[in-house]
Design a protein around this motif. Sequence first.
Motif, PDB file in Angstrom:
ATOM      1  N   LEU A   1      -2.416   0.049  -8.118  1.00  0.00           N
ATOM      2  CA  LEU A   1      -2.809   0.685 -10.090  1.00  0.00           C
ATOM      3  C   LEU A   1      -2.691   1.512 -10.329  1.00  0.00           C
ATOM      4  N   ARG A   2      -3.616   2.991  -9.391  1.00  0.00           N
ATOM      5  CA  ARG A   2      -3.350   4.115  -9.569  1.00  0.00           C
ATOM      6  C   ARG A   2      -2.332   4.615  -9.405  1.00  0.00           C
ATOM      7  N   ALA A   3      -1.256   4.541  -8.764  1.00  0.00           N
ATOM      8  CA  ALA A   3      -0.113   5.377  -8.162  1.00  0.00           C
ATOM      9  C   ALA A   3       0.418   4.647  -9.364  1.00  0.00           C
ATOM     10  N   ALA A   4       0.501   3.621 -10.068  1.00  0.00           N
ATOM     11  CA  ALA A   4       1.055   3.641 -11.193  1.00  0.00           C
ATOM     12  C   ALA A   4       0.856   3.864 -12.514  1.00  0.00           C
ATOM     13  N   LEU A   5      -0.305   4.106 -12.722  1.00  0.00           N
ATOM     14  CA  LEU A   5      -0.795   5.250 -13.515  1.00  0.00           C
ATOM     15  C   LEU A   5      -0.271   6.830 -13.590  1.00  0.00           C
ATOM     16  N   GLU A   6      -0.329   7.050 -12.292  1.00  0.00           N
ATOM     17  CA  GLU A   6      -0.405   8.291 -12.309  1.00  0.00           C
ATOM     18  C   GLU A   6       1.459   8.679 -12.633  1.00  0.00           C
ATOM     19  N   ALA A   7       2.271   7.613 -12.009  1.00  0.00           N
ATOM     20  CA  ALA A   7       3.506   7.796 -12.795  1.00  0.00           C
ATOM     21  C   ALA A   7       4.036   7.669 -13.932  1.00  0.00           C
ATOM     22  N   ARG A   8       2.866   7.305 -14.632  1.00  0.00           N
ATOM     23  CA  ARG A   8       3.385   7.732 -16.293  1.00  0.00           C
ATOM     24  C   ARG A   8       4.228   8.929 -16.504  1.00  0.00           C
ATOM     25  N   PRO A   9       4.524   8.698 -18.035  1.00  0.00           N
ATOM     26  CA  PRO A   9       4.555  10.781 -18.070  1.00  0.00           C
ATOM     27  C   PRO A   9       3.333  11.161 -18.592  1.00  0.00           C
TER      28      PRO A   9
END
Length: 203
Positions: A77-85
């Motif tokens: 989840l953290r990785a997906a969040l950090e990948a957001r613009p």
Amino acid sequence: MSDREGGPTGLRQRTRRAVQAEIAATAMRLFLEHGFEATTMEQIAGEIGISRRSLFRYFGTKEDIVLGDHAESGRVLRAALEARPADESPWEALRAALRTLVEGLPYSPQEFLRITGMLHASASLRARRLEKQQQWTELLVPDIAGRMDTGDAAGDPLTQVRARALVACALTCSDVALEAWAGSDGAVGLEQAFDEAVAAVRA
């Protein structure tokens, strides 16, 4: 001893992960067939063909079998969040990250629906899940704090307070949406329920 992926340590780790995955898959099948509370550790061990003592080397409790990879889900989840613009708002970024997490689960929609129903029906699973989910907050707050202010404000204690409150609300909205989705047997859309919960909080 070796920490290379192909060395003894790496082989043991891969073997352990493979056994844990087999245990989790077998246990989940039994839980869904017979109910979480009705299924015992002895039944799980017998189904796999190992001793109860050996089973406890991999999982300390039934709750850990179901939620054992919850910490890993937090990292995903953290990785997906950090990948957001970077210019995406905190709410939008969290919504997209949560959607990515759900879409990446190794279950069919119907299986995930049944598992979610089981999670919310068991008091011990709910309590253990909330405990593990606290770890998610710690993982997500730094990114959200950075989205809430510019400059050095992300290091401001009050920015941390706001970020922590926002993450906690988003995760609670996710839990409420999952419960509504499972309780309606899928009739209530998961994303719709999440959006309604968020709208109520932000009103």
